[in-house]
Each structure stands twice: as structure tokens, then as C-alpha cells.
Design an enzyme around this catalytic site. Structure first.
Site, PDB file in Angstrom:
ATOM      1  CB  CYS A 132     -29.965 -15.290  11.242  1.00 15.34           C
ATOM      2  SG  CYS A 132     -28.480 -15.974  10.497  1.00 15.34           S
TER       3      CYS A 132
ATOM      4  CG  ASP B  73     -24.194 -13.299  17.652  1.00 17.98           C
ATOM      5  OD1 ASP B  73     -23.278 -13.871  17.017  1.00 17.98           O
ATOM      6  OD2 ASP B  73     -25.292 -13.015  17.147  1.00 17.98           O
TER       7      ASP B  73
ATOM      8  CG  HIS C 127     -26.214 -15.844  15.620  1.00 16.99           C
ATOM      9  ND1 HIS C 127     -26.328 -14.522  15.278  1.00 16.99           N
ATOM     10  CD2 HIS C 127     -26.648 -16.557  14.559  1.00 16.99           C
ATOM     11  CE1 HIS C 127     -26.804 -14.432  14.039  1.00 16.99           C
ATOM     12  NE2 HIS C 127     -27.009 -15.662  13.593  1.00 16.99           N
TER      13      HIS C 127
END
Length: 229
Positions: free
Chosen positions: A108, A163, A195
């Protein structure tokens, strides 16, 4: 508020074959990141996770409420993040592992940091799991499509097509930008992953097949590109 970067450190059973810096998600150095750092150490690396949120209390944050997360992310600066990464790298150097025998992996926001580090420090290799800020800068850094053109180390990117925060067209721009750096680069897209697909503590995000493949590729990338003593 602290100016000294806390580090979570996990040592391998035997002599380290090198060092790996593990960079957190947006939720702090929580149980998942600590587990990842332990897994890296179990593969024979001296693993170090810098706590990027230490200037705002060093919290371990839950996954359900991004309104709690955002103030900590917004408090980050490029200079502060690089200082924290440098603290981890310095620890490895002090342990006898020079910069060139060090890798960095991030998830991330940590994926963003991993790429930027590979563009600004002479580490051995880098891996980014779904690092954002691809076409717009984050934390005072440039967009990753710009940072990637200046890579100084081999870089592997791992992204999910589902994502919602990182569009596929941006990911393909990142692939091209990284390839233009002159370094060995690879970018893998997972069609069924969104994600956070590597985080097995987030059932709504975790995608086991993509996570297993990505982790295997990350370990292989470090084995191939981080020199041994």
C-alpha cells in the site's frame, strides 16, 4: 511525538544472507506487518520494519475506519519518510549488512515508499505491493511514473486489476516508466485481485492465489538481485 524512528526487528536463525526493510501499510506496524517481517526473517534475512507513524503516536490502526487513518497519513512528509527508511538501513549497516545487500518491500503506501527508495538510495532491490500515487504524488514525493524513471535498483511491482484506487492504465504507464530506467524491472498484474490482496487479516481484500504468487515472486526477486556476502 518522537524524532527517533522505532524499528521492529526480526533476526533469522543463522547468519543473515542480507537485510530486508519492510514498509507498512496505512494502518501502522500492526500484527500483519509484524507477521510479514517475521516471514522475511524466516527466509534467512535480517528484517527491519520502520514505524512511519511515530511522529503522530505510532498507532496500530484497524481496517474499518479510514477517517482514523487519514490524519496519520497526512502528517507524513517526504523528508520524514526517508529519514525513517534511512534509520532502518542504518541499523542493517551497523549489523554488517551494507546498502547493496539490502532489499526493501512495501505494501500500500509502503509500496510507494519502496519504489521511491529504490530511486533515491542504492539498495540491492525493491518490491512494491500495490503502491499508490502512481500518477499523482504522495507525501511530497513525485508521481511514481516519474520516480520510476530514475530507479537505481531492480524493481518488481505487484498490482491488482480490481484495485479501485489504482487504475490499470496508470499501472501500465508505471510499467513503461520503470522499464525506461535502465534497471531490470517487472510488473505483474493480477486480474482477480483488488487493493490489499496480500493482507490475510482483511478478508474482504485478501486474494489467496494472488497473495501466494506475489509473495513467492517477491522472495525470488530478492534471492536473484540482492548480492550475498
Amino acid at each position: 511525538m518522537s524524532e527517533q524512528t522505532p524499528l521492529s526487528i526480526h533476526e533469522p536463525a543463522g547468519r543473515p544472507k542480507g537485510g530486508i526493510v519492510v514498509v507498512q501499510e496505512a494502518f501502522g506496524v500492526n500484527d500483519h506487518i509484524d507477521d510479514v517481517t517475521r516471514r522475511v526473517a524466516a527466509e534467512g534475512w535480517l528484517a527491519v520494519a520502520p514505524h512511519l507513524f511515530h511522529r503522530s503516536g505510532d498507532p496500530k490502526l484497524g481496517y474499518g475506519d479510514m477517517s482514523v487513518v487519514m490524519p496519520h497519513m497526512q502528517a507524513l512528509t517526504a523528508a520524514g519518510v526517508l529519514a525513517d527508511v534511512d534509520a532502518a538501513l542504518d541499523h542493517l549497516v551497523a549489523a554488517g549488512i551494507p546498502l547493496g545487500r539490502t532489499g526493501i518491500v512495501g505494501f500500500c503506501m509502503g509500496g510507494t515508499v519502496a519504489l521511491v527508495t529504490a530511486a533515491r538510495r542504492d539498495v540491492g532491490a525493491a518490491v512494491s505491493f500495490y503502491g499508490g500515487g502512481v500518477t499523482e504524488g504522495r507525501f511530497g514525493f513525485g508521481p511514481l511514473v516519474e520516480e520510476a524513471t530514475r530507479l537505481r535498483a531492480p524493481w518488481l511491482g505487484l498490482y491488482g486489476d480490481l484495485d479501485q484506487g489504482i487504475p490499470v492504465d496508470g499501472v501500465e504507464r508505471l510499467r513503461a516508466a520503470a522499464a525506461s530506467s535502465g534497471q531490470e524491472t517487472e510488473l505483474i498484474r493480477y486480474p482477480e485481485a483488488g487493493h490489499g490482496f496480500h493482507c490475510d487479516q482483511r478478508p474482504a481484500s485478501y486474494h489467496e492465489a494472488s497473495a501466494r504468487d506475489g509473495w513467492a515472486r517477491a522472495l525470488a526477486w530478492f534471492e536473484e538481485h540482492v548480492p550475498r556476502s
